[in-house]
Write a protein that holds these residues in place. Structure first.
Motif, PDB file in Angstrom:
ATOM      1  N   THR A 478       0.823  -1.208   0.000  1.00  0.00           N
ATOM      2  CA  THR A 478       0.000   0.000   0.000  1.00  0.00           C
ATOM      3  C   THR A 478       0.856   1.257   0.000  1.00  0.00           C
ATOM      4  O   THR A 478       0.625   2.188  -0.780  1.00  0.00           O
ATOM      5  N   LEU A 479       1.850   1.294   0.885  1.00  0.00           N
ATOM      6  CA  LEU A 479       2.721   2.472   0.972  1.00  0.00           C
ATOM      7  C   LEU A 479       3.494   2.684  -0.325  1.00  0.00           C
ATOM      8  O   LEU A 479       3.691   3.829  -0.767  1.00  0.00           O
ATOM      9  N   CYS A 480       3.928   1.600  -0.923  1.00  0.00           N
ATOM     10  CA  CYS A 480       4.660   1.684  -2.193  1.00  0.00           C
ATOM     11  C   CYS A 480       3.770   2.268  -3.293  1.00  0.00           C
ATOM     12  O   CYS A 480       4.180   3.199  -4.009  1.00  0.00           O
ATOM     13  N   ILE A 481       2.548   1.763  -3.398  1.00  0.00           N
ATOM     14  CA  ILE A 481       1.614   2.240  -4.426  1.00  0.00           C
ATOM     15  C   ILE A 481       1.264   3.713  -4.201  1.00  0.00           C
ATOM     16  O   ILE A 481       1.273   4.525  -5.139  1.00  0.00           O
ATOM     17  N   LEU A 482       0.961   4.077  -2.955  1.00  0.00           N
ATOM     18  CA  LEU A 482       0.563   5.457  -2.661  1.00  0.00           C
ATOM     19  C   LEU A 482       1.709   6.441  -2.910  1.00  0.00           C
ATOM     20  O   LEU A 482       1.491   7.541  -3.434  1.00  0.00           O
ATOM     21  N   HIS A 483       2.935   6.035  -2.554  1.00  0.00           N
ATOM     22  CA  HIS A 483       4.082   6.916  -2.791  1.00  0.00           C
ATOM     23  C   HIS A 483       4.360   7.067  -4.289  1.00  0.00           C
ATOM     24  O   HIS A 483       4.643   8.179  -4.769  1.00  0.00           O
ATOM     25  N   LEU A 484       4.268   5.982  -5.024  1.00  0.00           N
ATOM     26  CA  LEU A 484       4.475   6.067  -6.481  1.00  0.00           C
ATOM     27  C   LEU A 484       3.406   6.928  -7.135  1.00  0.00           C
ATOM     28  O   LEU A 484       3.695   7.743  -8.023  1.00  0.00           O
ATOM     29  N   TYR A 485       2.176   6.751  -6.691  1.00  0.00           N
ATOM     30  CA  TYR A 485       1.046   7.521  -7.232  1.00  0.00           C
ATOM     31  C   TYR A 485       1.228   9.018  -6.978  1.00  0.00           C
ATOM     32  O   TYR A 485       1.098   9.847  -7.897  1.00  0.00           O
ATOM     33  N   MET A 486       1.567   9.396  -5.743  1.00  0.00           N
ATOM     34  CA  MET A 486       1.744  10.804  -5.425  1.00  0.00           C
ATOM     35  C   MET A 486       2.997  11.377  -6.090  1.00  0.00           C
ATOM     36  O   MET A 486       2.997  12.523  -6.566  1.00  0.00           O
ATOM     37  N   PHE A 487       4.066  10.591  -6.137  1.00  0.00           N
ATOM     38  CA  PHE A 487       5.300  11.095  -6.753  1.00  0.00           C
ATOM     39  C   PHE A 487       5.093  11.329  -8.247  1.00  0.00           C
ATOM     40  O   PHE A 487       5.589  12.318  -8.802  1.00  0.00           O
ATOM     41  N   PHE A 488       4.374  10.428  -8.905  1.00  0.00           N
ATOM     42  CA  PHE A 488       4.115  10.603 -10.332  1.00  0.00           C
ATOM     43  C   PHE A 488       3.303  11.879 -10.577  1.00  0.00           C
ATOM     44  O   PHE A 488       3.622  12.659 -11.483  1.00  0.00           O
ATOM     45  N   ASN A 489       2.261  12.099  -9.768  1.00  0.00           N
ATOM     46  CA  ASN A 489       1.459  13.306  -9.916  1.00  0.00           C
ATOM     47  C   ASN A 489       2.298  14.561  -9.703  1.00  0.00           C
ATOM     48  O   ASN A 489       2.198  15.540 -10.457  1.00  0.00           O
ATOM     49  N   CYS A 490       3.133  14.543  -8.655  1.00  0.00           N
ATOM     50  CA  CYS A 490       3.990  15.691  -8.354  1.00  0.00           C
ATOM     51  C   CYS A 490       5.039  15.898  -9.445  1.00  0.00           C
ATOM     52  O   CYS A 490       5.357  17.042  -9.795  1.00  0.00           O
ATOM     53  N   LEU A 491       5.579  14.812  -9.972  1.00  0.00           N
ATOM     54  CA  LEU A 491       6.606  14.911 -11.010  1.00  0.00           C
ATOM     55  C   LEU A 491       6.052  15.573 -12.269  1.00  0.00           C
ATOM     56  O   LEU A 491       6.719  16.423 -12.879  1.00  0.00           O
ATOM     57  N   ILE A 492       4.830  15.195 -12.657  1.00  0.00           N
ATOM     58  CA  ILE A 492       4.207  15.811 -13.826  1.00  0.00           C
ATOM     59  C   ILE A 492       4.060  17.318 -13.616  1.00  0.00           C
ATOM     60  O   ILE A 492       4.376  18.135 -14.502  1.00  0.00           O
ATOM     61  N   MET A 493       3.580  17.723 -12.426  1.00  0.00           N
ATOM     62  CA  MET A 493       3.436  19.151 -12.129  1.00  0.00           C
ATOM     63  C   MET A 493       4.790  19.855 -12.138  1.00  0.00           C
ATOM     64  O   MET A 493       4.920  20.996 -12.598  1.00  0.00           O
ATOM     65  N   TYR A 494       5.805  19.169 -11.645  1.00  0.00           N
ATOM     66  CA  TYR A 494       7.148  19.747 -11.558  1.00  0.00           C
ATOM     67  C   TYR A 494       7.730  19.973 -12.950  1.00  0.00           C
ATOM     68  O   TYR A 494       8.354  21.004 -13.225  1.00  0.00           O
ATOM     69  N   ILE A 495       7.525  19.019 -13.831  1.00  0.00           N
ATOM     70  CA  ILE A 495       8.027  19.151 -15.210  1.00  0.00           C
ATOM     71  C   ILE A 495       7.317  20.304 -15.917  1.00  0.00           C
ATOM     72  O   ILE A 495       7.954  21.121 -16.611  1.00  0.00           O
ATOM     73  N   LEU A 496       6.001  20.400 -15.758  1.00  0.00           N
ATOM     74  CA  LEU A 496       5.255  21.502 -16.364  1.00  0.00           C
ATOM     75  C   LEU A 496       5.719  22.847 -15.821  1.00  0.00           C
ATOM     76  O   LEU A 496       5.855  23.825 -16.570  1.00  0.00           O
ATOM     77  N   HIS A 497       5.980  22.889 -14.525  1.00  0.00           N
ATOM     78  CA  HIS A 497       6.441  24.126 -13.892  1.00  0.00           C
ATOM     79  C   HIS A 497       7.821  24.517 -14.408  1.00  0.00           C
ATOM     80  O   HIS A 497       8.086  25.698 -14.689  1.00  0.00           O
ATOM     81  N   ALA A 498       8.714  23.528 -14.560  1.00  0.00           N
ATOM     82  CA  ALA A 498      10.066  23.797 -15.053  1.00  0.00           C
ATOM     83  C   ALA A 498      10.045  24.358 -16.470  1.00  0.00           C
ATOM     84  O   ALA A 498      10.895  25.173 -16.845  1.00  0.00           O
ATOM     85  N   ARG A 499       9.047  23.934 -17.250  1.00  0.00           N
ATOM     86  CA  ARG A 499       8.929  24.418 -18.635  1.00  0.00           C
ATOM     87  C   ARG A 499       7.946  25.582 -18.757  1.00  0.00           C
ATOM     88  O   ARG A 499       7.603  25.994 -19.870  1.00  0.00           O
ATOM     89  N   ASN A 500       7.491  26.061 -17.590  1.00  0.00           N
ATOM     90  CA  ASN A 500       6.581  27.217 -17.538  1.00  0.00           C
ATOM     91  C   ASN A 500       5.309  26.986 -18.365  1.00  0.00           C
ATOM     92  O   ASN A 500       4.847  27.859 -19.094  1.00  0.00           O
ATOM     93  N   ILE A 501       4.746  25.787 -18.215  1.00  0.00           N
ATOM     94  CA  ILE A 501       3.522  25.421 -18.930  1.00  0.00           C
ATOM     95  C   ILE A 501       2.349  25.476 -17.961  1.00  0.00           C
ATOM     96  O   ILE A 501       2.358  24.818 -16.916  1.00  0.00           O
ATOM     97  N   VAL A 502       1.361  26.261 -18.284  1.00  0.00           N
ATOM     98  CA  VAL A 502       0.133  26.345 -17.484  1.00  0.00           C
ATOM     99  C   VAL A 502      -1.019  25.894 -18.383  1.00  0.00           C
ATOM    100  O   VAL A 502      -1.344  26.565 -19.362  1.00  0.00           O
TER     101      VAL A 502
END
Length: 506
Positions: A478-502
């Motif tokens: 459970t912890l593995c799945i939840l951490h992967l799920y949240m990290f993936f969501n955060c990573l997508i936002m981080y990449i968009l932010h780095a490229r200044n995409i809104v």
């Protein structure tokens, strides 16, 4: 029972938790924010420069800002009362180290530092606590909507069936509160020449993404026979529709009444709705249907919870508009915000007293009804969280003043140093700092695409539930799945932010 029926039973007929446990849990986001800021300042003190690597910045933000919350609502929930104590002690240890190392260079009296801190001028145009509040509500919601399908998520944290105070019940109201804090009625400056109803068409157009998402969720849930909690909003209704229609109704009322009196309109709506619940058959209709046997015949009967609870959510939204307008009153110094904290604390106490009075005289808190006690509870705890975030921000400003040149992303900017700071070595960050590249920040990344983050979390939650038997999952998995799920969501936002995409085109 089928897998769909098992999952529906798993999230049904629950009673929530205590107000004390929820209040303790609300201290975690401000402590995580404080901990992350102190770690960044300590790093600057040791290396003479901020963390510039996007990779390490993302890892630090995720480990400190997200992971503790995920753990606290799963495996650490049995010791939830000790988690804030540990985080507070950890923050105190980091601050002590920063202060002791800074003292080797400049030994200014602590009392003098405090006096200069109170006179420090802050950027009046940006209130970081509002941004952090909205981001954290989004993050906590994203964690909970998937974690609730796993056995490690305590059933008392899930949404209560009829009466009760679950963590997820508060999350629904907090989402409404956070949206109202930055709504156009709060951000737009009043104009004598602009007609009062001129913005209604623009507001009606601005909610089409929410309507579209609501329709999309409805069609996808029905087409794949995804498990759903019917008594939450009804057969066809969902939270996207609630967000859209609350915003439309609020815009209409705020066009008809002065927005500076929004709290009076909110009180009138909430009290009138509670009177209808208490003195008419409306409550029985919401809870048991038109025939008293939980019928779902006809659109109104099928979606009675979602349609009628709009009145309660509307009251929360209008009251939150008043909070947003009050927060935007020009306060340029730390002293002004310390006084504002006193006002927020007084509002929390009054709302908690109102909550106790309402529960004694009417009925317990009910998210399903969105009754007056629910409105008072949501507003009190949202203001409590907002107050704690402001306090954490001020603590970080104080620590930044101790370490010349340090800065924390999504924290208040010092726009004018105290006049005597140079003599005592407590000079604020120079005004020229604004010209430097902004530090990587997960909070800013999520804030730029909040609706996308929420939508991505919903899609990922559905995918995980389709692919995995969540009910019978072990803790480590459970912890593995939840951490992967949240990290993936955060990573997508981080990449968009780095490229200044809104991704906002409405």
């Amino acid at each position: 029972m089928s897998q769909k029926q098992l999952k529906e039973a798993f999230i049904s007929n629950l009673n929530g938790t205590s107000l004390l446990e929820i209040s303790v849990g609300l201290s975690l986001p401000p402590l995580c924010l404080l901990c992350r800021g102190l770690l960044l300042i300590l790093y600057y003190l040791h290396h003479g420069k901020p963390v510039s690597s996007r990779k390490y910045s993302l890892l630090l933000d995720f480990v400190v800002l997200v992971s503790p919350l995920l753990l606290s609502c799963t495996v650490l929930s049995p010791i939830i009362f000790f988690v804030p104590v540990f985080l507070a002690a950890f923050c105190a240890g980091i601050f002590s180290r920063i202060y002791s190392q800074r003292e080797r260079e400049a030994r200014a009296p602590f009392g003098q530092i405090v006096k200069e801190f109170q006179k420090t001028c802050l950027d009046p145009e940006y209130i970081p606590a509002v941004t952090v509040f909205r981001v954290y509500v989004n993050v906590l919601t994203s964690i909970s909507i998937l974690a609730v399908d796993f056995p490690q998520y305590p059933r008392r944290y899930a949404k209560a069936e009829t009466y009760g105070t679950g963590v997820m019940d508060l999350g629904v109201g907090a989402f409404i509160f956070g949206n109202a804090l930055v709504c156009p009625e709060v951000r737009q400056k009043p104009s004598a020449t602009q007609p009062r109803f001129s913005s209604l068409a623009r507001q009606a157009f601005s909610v089409w993404p929410l309507i579209s998402l609501g329709v999309g969720r409805l069609l996808s849930v029905k087409s794949i026979e995804y498990h759903e909690h019917t008594s939450e909003y009804g057969v066809h209704w969902n939270f996207f529709f609630t967000l859209a229609f609350v915003r439309l109704l609020a815009s209409l009322l705020l066009a008809a009444f002065p927005k500076r009196k929004a709290w009076l309109v909110a009180l009138a709506v909430a009290v009138l709705y509670q009177l209808l619940l208490s003195t008419t058959p409306l409550k029985m209709f919401i809870l048991h249907g038109s025939d008293g046997r939980d019928s779902r015949l006809g659109f109104l009967d099928a979606n009675r919870e979602g349609l009628l609870s709009l009145l309660g959510y509307l009251a929360i939204y209008l009251a939150s508009v008043q909070v947003g307008l009050w927060l935007l009153q020009r306060r340029s110094s730390v002293r002004g915000w310390l006084e504002a904290l006193g006002g927020l604390a007084l509002a929390v106490v009054l709302l908690l007293l109102l909550l106790q009075l309402c529960q004694a005289c009417t009925e317990p808190v009910s998210r399903r009804l969105a009754n007056l006690p629910f409105c008072a509870w949501v507003l009190a705890h949202c203001l409590l969280l907002l107050s704690c975030l402001v306090l954490a921000d001020l603590a970080l400003v104080f620590t930044e003043l101790l370490v010349k040149g340090s800065s924390v992303p999504c924290c208040w900017k010092v726009v004018q140093p105290p006049g005597s700071s140079k003599k005592h070595g407590t000079q604020a960050v120079p005004v020229g700092r604004e010209g430097k590249p902004a530090q990587p920040c997960l909070i800013s990344a999520i804030n730029k695409n909040q609706l996308l983050f929420f939508l991505l979390a919903n899609v990922m939650t559905g995918a995980v539930n389709i692919l995995i038997d969540t009910i019978h999952s072990k803790a480590a998995f459970t912890l593995c799945i939840l951490h992967l799920y949240m990290f993936f969501n955060c990573l997508i936002m981080y990449i968009l932010h780095a490229r200044n995409i809104v991704l906002k085109f409405w």
